[in-house]
Enzyme design. Structure first.
Site, PDB file in Angstrom:
ATOM      1  N   GLY A  11       0.836  -1.208   0.000  1.00  0.00           N
ATOM      2  CA  GLY A  11       0.000   0.000   0.000  1.00  0.00           C
ATOM      3  C   GLY A  11       0.866   1.250   0.000  1.00  0.00           C
ATOM      4  O   GLY A  11       1.919   1.268   0.635  1.00  0.00           O
ATOM      5  N   ARG A  15      -2.897   7.914   3.163  1.00  0.00           N
ATOM      6  CA  ARG A  15      -3.309   8.768   4.279  1.00  0.00           C
ATOM      7  C   ARG A  15      -2.126   9.439   4.983  1.00  0.00           C
ATOM      8  O   ARG A  15      -2.300  10.368   5.763  1.00  0.00           O
ATOM      9  CB  ARG A  15      -4.150   7.941   5.276  1.00  0.00           C
ATOM     10  CG  ARG A  15      -5.512   7.560   4.738  1.00  0.00           C
ATOM     11  CD  ARG A  15      -6.186   6.448   5.555  1.00  0.00           C
ATOM     12  NE  ARG A  15      -5.693   5.119   5.194  1.00  0.00           N
ATOM     13  CZ  ARG A  15      -6.173   3.975   5.698  1.00  0.00           C
ATOM     14  NH1 ARG A  15      -7.133   3.996   6.604  1.00  0.00           N
ATOM     15  NH2 ARG A  15      -5.690   2.809   5.307  1.00  0.00           N
ATOM     16  N   GLY A  77      -6.059  -5.372  -2.723  1.00  0.00           N
ATOM     17  CA  GLY A  77      -6.491  -5.821  -1.402  1.00  0.00           C
ATOM     18  C   GLY A  77      -5.479  -6.749  -0.750  1.00  0.00           C
ATOM     19  O   GLY A  77      -4.560  -7.257  -1.386  1.00  0.00           O
TER      20      GLY A  77
HETATM   21  C1  UD1 Z   1      -6.392  -3.707   7.657  1.00  0.00           C
HETATM   22  C2  UD1 Z   1      -7.395  -4.870   7.750  1.00  0.00           C
HETATM   23  C3  UD1 Z   1      -8.264  -4.669   8.986  1.00  0.00           C
HETATM   24  C4  UD1 Z   1      -7.408  -4.509  10.229  1.00  0.00           C
HETATM   25  C5  UD1 Z   1      -6.357  -3.402  10.044  1.00  0.00           C
HETATM   26  C6  UD1 Z   1      -5.386  -3.430  11.191  1.00  0.00           C
HETATM   27  C7  UD1 Z   1      -7.962  -5.715   5.544  1.00  0.00           C
HETATM   28  C8  UD1 Z   1      -8.918  -5.671   4.416  1.00  0.00           C
HETATM   29  N1  UD1 Z   1      -8.197  -4.910   6.555  1.00  0.00           N
HETATM   30  O1  UD1 Z   1      -7.123  -2.517   7.421  1.00  0.00           O
HETATM   31  O2  UD1 Z   1      -9.118  -5.787   9.145  1.00  0.00           O
HETATM   32  O3  UD1 Z   1      -8.237  -4.209  11.343  1.00  0.00           O
HETATM   33  O4  UD1 Z   1      -5.607  -3.630   8.845  1.00  0.00           O
HETATM   34  O5  UD1 Z   1      -4.435  -2.399  11.102  1.00  0.00           O
HETATM   35  O6  UD1 Z   1      -7.050  -6.522   5.509  1.00  0.00           O
HETATM   36  N2  UD1 Z   1      -1.642  -3.884   1.487  1.00  0.00           N
HETATM   37  C9  UD1 Z   1      -1.017  -4.493   0.415  1.00  0.00           C
HETATM   38  N3  UD1 Z   1      -1.692  -4.635  -0.749  1.00  0.00           N
HETATM   39  C10 UD1 Z   1      -2.980  -4.231  -0.895  1.00  0.00           C
HETATM   40  C11 UD1 Z   1      -3.610  -3.609   0.211  1.00  0.00           C
HETATM   41  C12 UD1 Z   1      -2.924  -3.453   1.385  1.00  0.00           C
HETATM   42  O7  UD1 Z   1       0.147  -4.898   0.499  1.00  0.00           O
HETATM   43  O8  UD1 Z   1      -3.519  -4.413  -1.985  1.00  0.00           O
HETATM   44  C13 UD1 Z   1      -0.884  -3.719   2.744  1.00  0.00           C
HETATM   45  C14 UD1 Z   1      -0.681  -2.283   3.174  1.00  0.00           C
HETATM   46  O9  UD1 Z   1       0.557  -1.788   2.684  1.00  0.00           O
HETATM   47  C15 UD1 Z   1      -0.681  -2.377   4.694  1.00  0.00           C
HETATM   48  C16 UD1 Z   1      -1.534  -3.594   4.976  1.00  0.00           C
HETATM   49  O10 UD1 Z   1      -1.623  -4.325   3.776  1.00  0.00           O
HETATM   50  O11 UD1 Z   1       0.613  -2.590   5.220  1.00  0.00           O
HETATM   51  C17 UD1 Z   1      -2.925  -3.227   5.461  1.00  0.00           C
HETATM   52  O12 UD1 Z   1      -3.539  -2.353   4.502  1.00  0.00           O
HETATM   53  P1  UD1 Z   1      -4.288  -1.033   4.961  1.00  0.00           P
HETATM   54  O13 UD1 Z   1      -4.792  -0.359   3.758  1.00  0.00           O
HETATM   55  O14 UD1 Z   1      -3.473  -0.269   5.906  1.00  0.00           O
HETATM   56  O15 UD1 Z   1      -5.548  -1.726   5.696  1.00  0.00           O
HETATM   57  P2  UD1 Z   1      -6.415  -1.146   6.884  1.00  0.00           P
HETATM   58  O16 UD1 Z   1      -7.500  -0.296   6.329  1.00  0.00           O
HETATM   59  O17 UD1 Z   1      -5.574  -0.566   7.934  1.00  0.00           O
HETATM   60 CA    CA Z   2      -3.386  -0.177   8.177  1.00  0.00          CA
END
Ligand code: UD1
Ligand code: CA
Length: 453
Positions: A11, A15, A77
């Site tokens: 990600g 934000r 995701g």
């Molecule tokens: C995520 C979880 C949520 C949890 C929270 C805890 C999901 C859908 N949601 O939400 O249940 O309570 O973390 O902090 O999993 N990432 C990728 N590839 C993607 C999307 C995300 O590598 O396609 C990575 C991001 O870099 C990050 C992590 O996954 O390190 C979590 O993604 P983020 O967008 O921060 O999810 P949250 O909305 O915080």
């Molecule tokens: Ca997060």
């Protein structure tokens, strides 16, 4: 059985509103992804697979060869991110921990307890959860009436009733590896964000009759996810408190710990006193019985026992036992001070070795120099080390006395026990036991005032 980990870090961290990739933002001087790697290491997991985002060369370079890396071209995701490792891992035995790159505060104790819980219960998936009064933004753990875990619902997909749930997912899971990759194939993206959610694996496995569990971390703070600068500051505060507590427990006095900023890897010996506003960074080692006054900034330096640093900036330098620095001095890289050296106010030292008991007490620049034992460098002395193109050395022997306001034009050497008269501009070698005077003689014109009027 083997346990590996996948770190999700693709990600962009929108934000954060930053040019820098989110996981490289530092918490107490260490990038958050490094904290995650360290925490895994503490729990004995060294077989680590990272999922990085397109254009994240800086993260890849930072991680280096020790961490296996793949790129998720499009961020579809967290489940989609884990799928990036399907080819390499789907047939592997053992357990796989999946952890977000933005949750740096999970302690090794919790990691260990979480892993043990997963192994003891024999579940196919275990969620690391926690309870919080402010669950907003997190996935909620939905449990059945009998208390067993049913599924995770994301904040954006939750009903008003589900939003009331106080138990949240930390985003960290341990799975039976094969069960994980089988279930991932069934995750869809029919949800508020049109993303493939990793948390959906929980209900998929459950619906197949597999056992899923949540281990509730005793402390919500540990599971804090950093999505923006406000959370970053919160994380910094939490980690700072942990670091400072550890130092106080080890016998260091922190006069006002809330306002004392010490990076994670700094070491400090007992009976040292750190005053508020001190910033101690990087790979710094401070000995016993050292005093660091307020406003001092130390970065990547070694300070030996009984030294005192007053309101000064010290970077990449070494300070010997019993040596005093400041007030208002600057030690720059490769300033190496021996024992009982005195560096006084408004003195700058760079790439120079000062032997034991030497003194530079006021208003000097010492660069590219070697100064022998017990030599005294008078107020205002300058090593003239730079001709606009090259830097040159100034060598001063032991027990030398450099008079005030001298210019030592390098390359130049001054022998043991020699004197330099105040105000001299020294350009030639001064052998040992000599006196060098290099200034015009004074001319005094008597009755000058009367004559002019
Ligand atoms: C995520 C979880 C949520 C949890 C929270 C805890 C999901 C859908 N949601 O939400 O249940 O309570 O973390 O902090 O999993 N990432 C990728 N590839 C993607 C999307 C995300 O590598 O396609 C990575 C991001 O870099 C990050 C992590 O996954 O390190 C979590 O993604 P983020 O967008 O921060 O999810 P949250 O909305 O915080
Ligand atoms: Ca997060």
């Amino acid at each position: 059985m083997q346990t590996r980990a996948i770190i999700l870090a693709a990600g962009k961290g929108t934000r954060m509103k930053s040019e820098k990739y989110k996981v490289l933002h530092e918490v107490c001087g260490t990038p958050m992804i490094q904290h995650v790697i360290n925490n895994l290491g503490q729990a004995g997991i060294t077989d680590v697979y990272a999922v990085l985002g397109h254009g994240s060369e800086t993260v890849g370079t930072y991680l280096g060869d020790g961490i296996k890396q793949t790129i998720q071209e499009e961020q579809l995701g967290t489940a989609h991110a884990v799928m990036e490792w399907r080819e390499a891992l789907s047939d592997a035995e053992g357990h796989t921990m999946v952890v977000c790159g933005d949750t740096p505060l999970i302690t090794d104790t919790t990691m260990q307890a979480f892993m043990n819980y997963h192994l003891d219960t024999g579940s196919k998936a275990t969620i690391l959860s926690s309870r919080t009064g402010e669950p907003s933004g997190y996935g909620r753990i939905v449990r059945k009436e009998n208390g067993s875990v049913k599924r995770i619902v994301e904040d954006k997909d939750a009903t008003d009733l589900e939003r009331e749930i106080k138990e949240v997912s930390s985003g960290t899971f341990i799975f039976d590896n094969k069960a994980l990759f089988e279930a991932l194939g069934q995750v869809g993206n029919d949800n508020a964000q049109n993303e493939y959610y990793l948390p959906d694996v929980v209900s998929i496995l459950r619906d197949k009759g597999a056992r899923v569990e949540a281990y509730i971390s005793p402390d919500f703070e540990e599971t804090l996810g950093i999505n923006d600068r406000v959370a970053l500051a919160n994380a910094e505060e939490i980690l700072r408190k942990r670091i400072n507590t550890r130092h106080m427990e080890n016998g260091v006095t922190l006069v006002h710990p809330v306002a004392t900023y010490i990076d994670a890897q700094v070491e400090i010996g007992s009976d040292s006193i750190i005053y508020p506003g001190a910033i101690i960074r990087g790979n710094t080692k401070i000995g016993k019985n050292v005093i660091i006054s307020s406003g001092t900034e130390i970065n990547g330096s070694t300070i030996d026992d009984d030294a005192e640093i007053k309101h000064s900036v010290v970077t990449g330098a070494g300070v010997g036992k019993g040596t005093t620095v400041g007030p208002f001095a600057q030690l720059r890289p490769q300033a190496e001070l021996g024992r009982d050296v005195k560096i006084g106010n408004f003195v700058e030292v760079k790439k120079s070795r000062l032997e034991d008991e030497s003194k530079v007490s006021h208003l000097s620049y010492i660069g590219d120099a070697a100064i022998g034992e017990r030599s005294n460098i008078g107020c205002g002395t300058i090593t003239v080390n730079y001709d606009g193109k090259n830097k040159f050395l100034t060598e001063i022997g032991a027990d030398a006395f450099i008079g005030c306001n001298s210019n030592l034009v390098a390359p130049v050497s001054i022998g043991d026990r020699s004197f330099i008269a105040a105000g001299s501009t020294i350009t030639d070698e001064v052998p040992e036991d000599s006196l060098a005077i290099a200034r015009n003689r004074q001319t005094t014109k008597k009755d000058y005032y009367k004559k002019d009027n």
